[in-house]
Design a protein around this motif. Structure first.
Motif, PDB file in Angstrom:
ATOM      1  N   UNK A 174       0.811  -1.212   0.000  1.00 50.13           N
ATOM      2  CA  UNK A 174       0.000   0.000   0.000  1.00 50.13           C
ATOM      3  C   UNK A 174       0.850   1.271   0.000  1.00 50.13           C
ATOM      4  N   UNK A 175       2.116   1.165   0.412  1.00 50.55           N
ATOM      5  CA  UNK A 175       2.979   2.340   0.568  1.00 50.55           C
ATOM      6  C   UNK A 175       3.053   3.217  -0.680  1.00 50.55           C
ATOM      7  N   UNK A 176       3.226   2.662  -1.880  1.00 51.51           N
ATOM      8  CA  UNK A 176       3.268   3.545  -3.053  1.00 51.51           C
ATOM      9  C   UNK A 176       1.952   4.311  -3.265  1.00 51.51           C
ATOM     10  N   UNK A 177       0.861   3.710  -2.856  1.00 47.96           N
ATOM     11  CA  UNK A 177      -0.436   4.375  -2.995  1.00 47.96           C
ATOM     12  C   UNK A 177      -0.553   5.553  -2.041  1.00 47.96           C
ATOM     13  N   UNK A 178       0.095   5.448  -0.879  1.00 50.52           N
ATOM     14  CA  UNK A 178       0.040   6.529   0.108  1.00 50.52           C
ATOM     15  C   UNK A 178       0.817   7.757  -0.348  1.00 50.52           C
ATOM     16  N   UNK A 230      -7.172   4.642 -10.808  1.00 49.40           N
ATOM     17  CA  UNK A 230      -7.110   3.231 -10.409  1.00 49.40           C
ATOM     18  C   UNK A 230      -6.390   3.088  -9.075  1.00 49.40           C
ATOM     19  N   UNK A 231      -5.310   3.829  -8.904  1.00 54.80           N
ATOM     20  CA  UNK A 231      -4.547   3.783  -7.657  1.00 54.80           C
ATOM     21  C   UNK A 231      -5.381   4.286  -6.483  1.00 54.80           C
ATOM     22  N   UNK A 232      -6.128   5.359  -6.691  1.00 54.00           N
ATOM     23  CA  UNK A 232      -7.002   5.886  -5.636  1.00 54.00           C
ATOM     24  C   UNK A 232      -8.070   4.861  -5.289  1.00 54.00           C
ATOM     25  N   UNK A 233      -8.654   4.244  -6.307  1.00 50.98           N
ATOM     26  CA  UNK A 233      -9.689   3.225  -6.067  1.00 50.98           C
ATOM     27  C   UNK A 233      -9.121   2.066  -5.252  1.00 50.98           C
ATOM     28  N   UNK A 234      -7.890   1.635  -5.576  1.00 48.69           N
ATOM     29  CA  UNK A 234      -7.258   0.543  -4.840  1.00 48.69           C
ATOM     30  C   UNK A 234      -6.988   0.958  -3.394  1.00 48.69           C
ATOM     31  N   UNK A 235      -6.502   2.173  -3.194  1.00 44.62           N
ATOM     32  CA  UNK A 235      -6.246   2.682  -1.849  1.00 44.62           C
ATOM     33  C   UNK A 235      -7.529   2.690  -1.019  1.00 44.62           C
ATOM     34  N   UNK A 236      -8.605   3.190  -1.595  1.00 45.20           N
ATOM     35  CA  UNK A 236      -9.881   3.242  -0.879  1.00 45.20           C
ATOM     36  C   UNK A 236     -10.396   1.844  -0.557  1.00 45.20           C
ATOM     37  N   UNK A 237     -10.276   0.914  -1.492  1.00 48.03           N
ATOM     38  CA  UNK A 237     -10.725  -0.453  -1.252  1.00 48.03           C
ATOM     39  C   UNK A 237      -9.932  -1.098  -0.118  1.00 48.03           C
ATOM     40  N   UNK A 275      -4.047   8.709   5.828  1.00 45.47           N
ATOM     41  CA  UNK A 275      -2.676   9.052   6.217  1.00 45.47           C
ATOM     42  C   UNK A 275      -2.491   9.004   7.729  1.00 45.47           C
ATOM     43  N   UNK A 276      -3.493   9.434   8.496  1.00 44.69           N
ATOM     44  CA  UNK A 276      -3.418   9.358   9.955  1.00 44.69           C
ATOM     45  C   UNK A 276      -3.354   7.892  10.398  1.00 44.69           C
ATOM     46  N   UNK A 277      -4.135   7.049   9.756  1.00 43.99           N
ATOM     47  CA  UNK A 277      -4.115   5.611  10.056  1.00 43.99           C
ATOM     48  C   UNK A 277      -2.748   5.005   9.711  1.00 43.99           C
TER      49      UNK A 277
END
Length: 135
Positions: free
Chosen positions: A38-42, A56-63, A102-104
């Motif tokens: 997940x780090x690259x998505x952050x 697509x990256x945002x969608x994956x991060x949210x999922x 990001x806080x999480x």
């Protein structure tokens, strides 16, 4: 009989001086491998006109975050609770959701929270108080 590690749930509370004051979010931890994936998505920086790849990256991060989101005290404009689900995340502004994620991420990666108060300072070091005379 083996050891079973208890699930870790983080409670994120936003500061009183923050525009998100009063928001409380509970989210589970994630495996080390999951966090590394997940780090690259952050670190994703959205452009003014996001590309299909960025979306697509945002969608994956949210999922992924929806998979660990346990609860929150978020309400909609009609004072109804917003479900702590992917659909609930998708109904929010992206900057709001990213701040929560990001806080999480800071909490689960071991970034220490600010200290509760000032340090008492302690006693002066004896070494510092020994007179040093160079002859």
């Amino acid at each position: 009989m083996g050891y079973k590690r208890p699930a870790r749930v983080y409670k994120l509370v936003f500061n009183e001086d923050d525009d998100m004051a009063g928001l409380e979010v509970k989210a589970r931890s994630m495996s080390t491998g999951g966090l590394l994936d997940m780090a690259p998505l952050l670190d994703l920086q959205l452009s003014a006109s996001p590309t299909a790849e960025e979306m697509e990256s945002i969608a994956e991060l949210l999922e992924r975050f929806a998979g660990v989101l346990v609860s929150w005290n978020l309400e909609d404009d009609d004072d109804e609770p917003v479900p702590a689900t992917l659909e609930g995340l998708l109904d929010q502004d992206i900057d709001f959701v990213l701040r929560i994620i990001l806080a999480w991420a800071d909490a689960i990666s071991g970034v220490p929270a600010p200290l509760d108060g000032l340090s008492p300072g302690g006693e002066p070091s004896l070494v510092a108080s020994i007179p040093m005379d160079v002859s």
